[in-house]
Structures are given as structure tokens and as C-alpha cells.
Enzyme design. Sequence first.
Site, PDB file in Angstrom:
ATOM      1  N   ASP A   1       2.153 -24.273  65.462  1.00 58.49           N
ATOM      2  CA  ASP A   1       1.826 -23.182  64.190  1.00 58.49           C
ATOM      3  C   ASP A   1       3.077 -22.978  63.472  1.00 58.49           C
ATOM      4  OD1 ASP A   1      -0.830 -22.808  65.644  1.00 58.49           O
ATOM      5  OD2 ASP A   1       0.133 -21.644  67.300  1.00 58.49           O
TER       6      ASP A   1
ATOM      7  N   LYS B   1       2.398 -26.424  59.514  1.00 54.12           N
ATOM      8  CA  LYS B   1       2.086 -27.627  59.184  1.00 54.12           C
ATOM      9  C   LYS B   1       1.223 -28.127  58.316  1.00 54.12           C
ATOM     10  CE  LYS B   1       2.108 -28.961  63.744  1.00 54.12           C
ATOM     11  NZ  LYS B   1       2.389 -27.392  64.312  1.00 54.12           N
ATOM     12  N   GLY B   2       0.041 -27.403  58.494  1.00 51.49           N
ATOM     13  CA  GLY B   2      -1.283 -27.725  57.958  1.00 51.49           C
ATOM     14  C   GLY B   2      -0.922 -27.654  56.217  1.00 51.49           C
TER      15      GLY B   2
ATOM     16  N   ALA C   1      -5.634 -28.299  68.445  1.00 55.57           N
ATOM     17  CA  ALA C   1      -4.673 -27.931  67.500  1.00 55.57           C
ATOM     18  C   ALA C   1      -5.694 -27.166  66.363  1.00 55.57           C
ATOM     19  CB  ALA C   1      -4.315 -29.429  66.657  1.00 55.57           C
ATOM     20  N   GLY C   2      -5.152 -26.357  65.505  1.00 57.82           N
ATOM     21  CA  GLY C   2      -5.745 -25.731  64.593  1.00 57.82           C
ATOM     22  C   GLY C   2      -5.029 -25.793  63.219  1.00 57.82           C
ATOM     23  N   HIS C   3      -5.355 -26.142  62.040  1.00 61.72           N
ATOM     24  CA  HIS C   3      -4.415 -26.317  60.868  1.00 61.72           C
ATOM     25  C   HIS C   3      -5.219 -25.498  59.833  1.00 61.72           C
ATOM     26  CE1 HIS C   3      -2.012 -30.099  62.030  1.00 61.72           C
ATOM     27  NE2 HIS C   3      -1.537 -29.088  62.621  1.00 61.72           N
TER      28      HIS C   3
ATOM     29  N   GLN D   1       0.448 -29.591  67.110  1.00 60.06           N
ATOM     30  CA  GLN D   1       1.524 -28.615  68.223  1.00 60.06           C
ATOM     31  C   GLN D   1       2.918 -28.895  67.784  1.00 60.06           C
ATOM     32  OE1 GLN D   1      -0.759 -30.888  70.214  1.00 60.06           O
ATOM     33  NE2 GLN D   1      -2.237 -29.501  69.791  1.00 60.06           N
TER      34      GLN D   1
ATOM     35  N   THR E   1      -7.223 -21.812  66.474  1.00 61.09           N
ATOM     36  CA  THR E   1      -8.135 -22.060  67.297  1.00 61.09           C
ATOM     37  C   THR E   1      -8.895 -21.202  68.149  1.00 61.09           C
ATOM     38  OG1 THR E   1      -7.127 -24.251  67.613  1.00 61.09           O
ATOM     39  CG2 THR E   1      -8.397 -23.876  69.069  1.00 61.09           C
TER      40      THR E   1
HETATM   41  P1  IMP Z   1      -3.664 -27.105  75.773  1.00 63.68           P
HETATM   42  O1  IMP Z   1      -2.921 -28.091  74.735  1.00 63.68           O
HETATM   43  O2  IMP Z   1      -4.917 -26.716  75.049  1.00 63.68           O
HETATM   44  O3  IMP Z   1      -3.688 -27.992  76.998  1.00 63.68           O
HETATM   45  O4  IMP Z   1      -2.554 -26.012  75.941  1.00 63.68           O
HETATM   46  C1  IMP Z   1      -1.408 -26.182  76.373  1.00 63.68           C
HETATM   47  C2  IMP Z   1      -0.199 -25.126  75.648  1.00 63.68           C
HETATM   48  O5  IMP Z   1      -0.112 -25.659  74.305  1.00 63.68           O
HETATM   49  C3  IMP Z   1      -0.774 -23.595  75.698  1.00 63.68           C
HETATM   50  O6  IMP Z   1       0.304 -22.960  75.631  1.00 63.68           O
HETATM   51  C4  IMP Z   1      -1.488 -23.768  74.446  1.00 63.68           C
HETATM   52  O7  IMP Z   1      -1.383 -22.658  73.853  1.00 63.68           O
HETATM   53  C5  IMP Z   1      -0.631 -24.628  73.459  1.00 63.68           C
HETATM   54  N1  IMP Z   1      -1.093 -25.307  72.298  1.00 63.68           N
HETATM   55  C6  IMP Z   1      -2.132 -26.297  72.399  1.00 63.68           C
HETATM   56  N2  IMP Z   1      -2.487 -26.506  70.952  1.00 63.68           N
HETATM   57  C7  IMP Z   1      -1.725 -25.839  70.255  1.00 63.68           C
HETATM   58  C8  IMP Z   1      -1.501 -25.552  68.740  1.00 63.68           C
HETATM   59  O8  IMP Z   1      -2.227 -26.249  67.911  1.00 63.68           O
HETATM   60  N3  IMP Z   1      -0.671 -24.652  68.243  1.00 63.68           N
HETATM   61  C9  IMP Z   1      -0.056 -23.870  69.157  1.00 63.68           C
HETATM   62  N4  IMP Z   1      -0.076 -24.010  70.694  1.00 63.68           N
HETATM   63  C10 IMP Z   1      -0.823 -24.823  71.158  1.00 63.68           C
HETATM   64 MG    MG Z   2      -1.826 -24.337  64.798  1.00 61.28          MG
END
Ligand code: IMP
Ligand code: MG
Length: 422
Positions: free
Chosen positions: A13, A16-17, A39-41, A223, A298
Site C-alpha cells: 500500500d 504503487k498503483g 492486492a488492491g491498487h 504488496q 481490498t
Molecule cells: P494474504 O496475502 O492474504 O495471505 O495476507 C498476508 C498478509 O499480507 C496480511 O497481513 C495482509 O494484510 C497482507 N497483504 C496482502 N496483500 C496486501 C496488499 O496488497 N497490500 C497490503 N497488505 C497486503
Molecule cells: Mg494496496
Amino acid sequence: MANTILVGAQWGDEGKGKIIDVLTERADIVVRTQGGNNAGHTVFLGPQKYVLHLVPSGILRPRKKCVIGNGVVVDPVGLVGEIEGLRKLGVQIQGNLFVSETAHLVLPYHRELDAQRESLKGRQKIGTTKRGIGPAYGDKAARVGLRLIDLLQPERFEELLRRRIRENNAVLKAFGAKPLSFKKVHADYRQAGDRLAPFVTNTVVWLNEAMRRGADILFEGAQGTFLDIDHGTYPFVTSSNTTAGGACTGSGVPPHRIDRVVGVMKAYTTRVGEGPLPTENAEIADLLHGMGREFGATTGRPRRCGWFDAVATRHAAMINGLDDLAVTNLDGLDTVETLKVCVAYRAHGKRYDHVPSDVETLAACTPVYAEFPGWRAPTTRARRWKQLPVKARQYLKAIAELTGARLAIASVGPARDQTIFV
Ligand code: IMP
Ligand code: MG
């Protein structure tokens, strides 16, 4: 532009997007190489807000080609939904999106297992996005994963899925969870497979041929560095390599073709989910949340916030080989009187200049801070370096120097033009 890897230098977060969207102007192809729809951009184009989960944000620029690489785990039903949503907003997808046939699938039992394992962990939970990412990568490593290439061969898919559902239902039963219906999952996934078929191809060959023709590639990291499965705060990490090396394995582009690595970092620190965050601070969290900032794209969860952590970003510069830095969300600090920057950690009477490998030690770390005077003026209207308050420039220079890479971009808001090239 040359081939550029863009990575998050913190816990994800980092914004990057938006930086990808800005850099895409000078690229021909944008590639996602790891992660999934965890991920969420977020990208703003004028008043329109786009939240992308699997599709590279390059899709918002007409004529740019976008690739979902072999290293990504794809939830086909989710991807179809995302494509539909983008189409409705007038984004041209056909001919611009290519999905790797060897990307692994996220299946409903992955999501279910993600949720079950988290609830079993209780207070030790990771705080995952519950998108099934960990179990999907687990199956990939265990060599029992299904790939897009399987989904597109109906007979093979049916047989493999039947076996996988039978096995996973036994596991779900042990958790006391509801078993999955093969028929329903099969129907949903086959339907999504038919919709995705026009986009699926051998992206490894496609990318290497495009490079031979002189195309410039931007690798879009998802991430951040400290969520990397090898280099992050294990076990509070995601299940893929979010650092620069992941871009090569996740795309089939060899390392010697990479020209530049850009690290994106916020002017402060945030994290969603559990795990240590040495500079976490309630005051700055209240300030940012009060401004309506720092809620997850997300999951909508409020992000944990803290001061800028230069120990972490220096470590990120080391393992990613960062050449350039993009610092985002500078404007989030516009009202702060005195800014703190963590320059070292202390734990058990010892000083740490690197992020300790053991998560327990990291959790015990207290930051050693340097202080900087705040600029206390709005920065959102600045478009050139010289238009930034002097103290803001000093702060940016200091955090770049402490990180150990060149300051290339400062971002002062979500819009494309709120970007300062240094
Ligand atoms: P998972 O990727 O859903 O297995 O989550 C594992 C850890 O990574 C958790 O702490 C999530 O909040 C974090 N995480 C996964 N994707 C993102 C992202 O795109 N941005 C920030 N944190 C992420
Ligand atoms: Mg994000």
C-alpha cells in the site's frame, strides 16, 4: 524507458498503483508477476476511481499491453468480474490483456482453508485478506496446484478438480467446515475459463519476443518488501516473492534484461494485518484516519500507521537493489509539527541497523528517532520541486539519503498531475 521493476519498499500500500500509472506512459507493456487478488491498487483518473486487484493498472492507458504473469495466482471468477467491471467503465480489454497459461488457480477450497486456518490460529493469526492466496501457493509448491492451462482443457480439468475437491473436502470436514460441491465449483470455473480463454497464452514467449522487438517493460510489484515470503516478517507475510527477484521468476524475463529498480514508499509507514511494526504510533494513525486516509483497498480495514522507518527502507534498498525512489503521500504529513524518522532499532540492549530476521526480536524493537521540523503548509498544489516548502524538500532528501537510493518522484495526491519529478 528501459525495463523497470517497481516494488513496494515497505509493507504494501505504498501507492504503487499511482506511480505505475504515471510510469506506464513511458512503457509498452506492464506485467504483474506475483500475488493475486489480495492486492488492491487504487488509481484515480479525474473523478473516476479504479480499484484493480489482478489486472495491471497499465490497462487504464489505451494501447498499453498488460500481462498477468506465470508467478501470479489467479482466481478466474474474480478476474472475470474485474474485467467486466473495467469494461463497464469503458476500458478496452480485448487485445490489451494477456494471461499466463501457467499461472496457478485460486480455488474455493483455498479461500475456505485460508479462513479456517486463520480462525484456528486465534491470537496468532496473520490477518490475511482471506482470498486463498497462501493455500494456493502452498498447492503450487506441493505440486498439486491446477493451472489455467488445465482449466482450458475440460476433460483434464474435470478429472483434476474432482480429485482435488475430494481431498480438500476431507480436510474441510476435519475443520468442521462445509464441504464444497464439485458440481457448482466445476460449473463456475468452466464458465469463467470460457470467458478467459481469449486472454490466455504463453506469456513467457510473448514477453521475450516483445523484448526482441524493442518493447519496454514495467514490472508491477504487488504488496511490499516486508511481506515477502523470504525477506519479510515471517510468518506475518504473504506467500510470494514481493521483492525484485520475483519479477524475473514470475514472468520468465531473465535478470540481465532488467535496467532499473524503483522502490515506492510512503512518507510515513503503514501496514494492514498482524505482525510487528516498530514505528507504529496512535497519534499519526488518528491524524491520517481522521483525514479519511489509510483504509485498505481490498478489505476496507483501517491500516496501522507509524513514522517513517528508515531501517526498513534501507533494508529494502539492499535486497531489491533500488536505484530510484518514489515517495508518496507526502501531503499526509502537511499538518505535522515535528516529524520523526526511525534511524535504528534497539532491543535487549542491542542496536540494530538492519531489520532483525527473527520476528520476536523485531517485535521487541523500539525505534531510535531523528526529528525533523514539519512544513505545516499544503503541498497538494505543488507540481515542481521548487514549489515544495523548503522543509518538505529537506525531509524528502533526508529519507531518501537514509534509505540509500536516488529520490526520483514525490507524490502529493492521488491525481496523475500531483506528481513531482525530482
Ligand atoms: P494474504 O496475502 O492474504 O495471505 O495476507 C498476508 C498478509 O499480507 C496480511 O497481513 C495482509 O494484510 C497482507 N497483504 C496482502 N496483500 C496486501 C496488499 O496488497 N497490500 C497490503 N497488505 C497486503
Ligand atoms: Mg494496496
